[in-house]
Design an enzyme around this catalytic site. Sequence first.
Site, short mmCIF file in Angstrom:
data_model
loop_
_atom_site.label_atom_id
_atom_site.label_comp_id
_atom_site.label_asym_id
_atom_site.label_seq_id
_atom_site.Cartn_x
_atom_site.Cartn_y
_atom_site.Cartn_z
N ASP A 1 42.83 49.67 45.18
CA ASP A 1 42.85 49.67 43.75
C ASP A 1 41.73 50.52 42.94
O ASP A 1 40.56 50.53 43.60
CB ASP A 1 42.80 48.27 42.80
CG ASP A 1 44.18 47.62 43.24
OD1 ASP A 1 45.17 48.17 43.31
OD2 ASP A 1 44.08 46.35 43.58
N ASP B 1 46.03 46.83 49.99
CA ASP B 1 46.38 48.24 49.18
C ASP B 1 45.08 48.59 48.48
O ASP B 1 44.09 47.90 48.46
CB ASP B 1 47.33 48.03 48.08
CG ASP B 1 47.20 46.70 47.56
OD1 ASP B 1 45.99 46.38 47.08
OD2 ASP B 1 48.09 46.05 47.03
N ASP C 1 37.60 38.15 38.35
CA ASP C 1 37.78 36.47 38.67
C ASP C 1 36.33 36.09 39.51
O ASP C 1 35.62 35.52 39.16
CB ASP C 1 39.08 35.96 39.41
CG ASP C 1 39.55 36.85 40.27
OD1 ASP C 1 39.19 37.86 40.68
OD2 ASP C 1 40.62 36.61 40.80
#
Length: 455
Positions: free
Chosen positions: A79, A77, A153
């Site tokens: 983002d 997907d 992260d």
Amino acid sequence: MLSLNKLINKLVKGKSGSDGRRSADPVIIPREEHSISRKQISQNALNVLYTLKDAGYEAYLVGGCVRDLLLGHEPKDFDVATNALPEQVHKLFRRSRLIGRRFKLVHVHFGRDVIEVATFRAPPEENNHVDEQGRIVQDNVYGNLEQDAWRRDFTVNALYYNIRDFSIVDYTGGIQDLNAGLIRLIGDVETRYREDPVRMLRALRFVAKLGLKLDKNTEAGIFQLASLLKDIPPARLFDETLKLYLTGNAAVTHELLCHYGLFDEMYPQTAALLHQEKDGYPRTLLMKALENTDKRIDDDKPVTPAFLFAALLWEPVRQRAQLLMENGMPDITAMQRASSEVIIEQVQRVAVPKRFSLVTRDIWNLQPRLIKRQGKRAFRSLLHPKFRAGYDFLALRAESGEPFTELVAWWTEFQQASATQQQKMVDSLGGEGTGKKPRRRRRRRPAAKNVQKDS
Ligand code: ATP
Ligand code: MG
């Protein structure tokens, strides 16, 4: 209290931020020097990016999609990150929804496709936003692009594709790590794992999915801090389980989770038994189930979490049922009892919702029933709404070494047979379809003449 590692980091890194993050200009990779073209980006994502840009905001693709495109994979997907506030984003798109309570995001809907738009966030501050264990409890502070990069992260997940000039912006060294094939946690390893221990699971998921390696410190931190997963809410671990086991790389991911001790934290009942028998039946069954799951996903066939959990927890259920039977409980009751006990214990770690665990139990409870086929029993089992899953599970057990090959073949034939043939199949079972051991006639011992009664 500051750990020794953190203290050393602070001293060595001098004036940098709370986690040893340095403020510096980003590396900008211009369009001609990278491979991402607009053709590879979904129309809907481009639409969102251009709308934001035309309204005067910054707009970037970020995260997994940029990483995957650079690696030549098709992104799952797209983002988007922006400096527009959620309410401002919401106003720009008619079909959009504000979601999340603590941290607001905007979902822009295009039919079934959803583009997630997040406002830049700042990293948590040590004193205000983390608890005593170092876990993030509040992360709803907006920030700028640079801050947004440092709070992510892994370095390979903090690359931004800028719609203004199609360049890639890299603050954390993500491009270099991508080229070297490395998953590296941004900032101080211990701090970042403590902030959110789920990052350990994410690291392994990306290793399995992308074939990259863990950077040395990122790896060492997992061995050291695996037990922090105990404090993660079970509902979140359920979501993570689905990402780990139902996205096409379950077999590899599972091996990694076991190797780094994370499986033990999530599925302690199963892990204990896998440790006892490293290459035996339980491991074979689980690996076969996971390989099948991966193959089904690869073939675009549906997969069900219920079957996954049936395989993940089968060994503790099987052994518990066995024990109950040895203590005289009938097999069907023993299986029901074992199923309940194992699920009740498991949901304290991983909150498997009832809608799945009920089906998982059906699959297990069908196992002793499929052995008993006499009279109306086989017909009744065949009508059970979860018969097919129960039968598939029996086949999995047979493939993994349990002596059910003939039984599976019988059921395969039974499903395809006509009503008259089915009746014949049941009739010809004789005594073997009851599931009971054939009774042995006891021979009466001749009265022992020479035995002394009270010796
Ligand atoms: P996938 O291909 O599985 O979607 P992804 O990297 O896009 O991989 P997401 O869960 O969609 O994973 O998250 C999007 C981005 O948000 C990540 O790339 C990362 O930059 C950031 N992110 C997600 N989870 C965390 C986390 N626990 N801590 C910090 N940053 C995170
Ligand atoms: Mg993603």
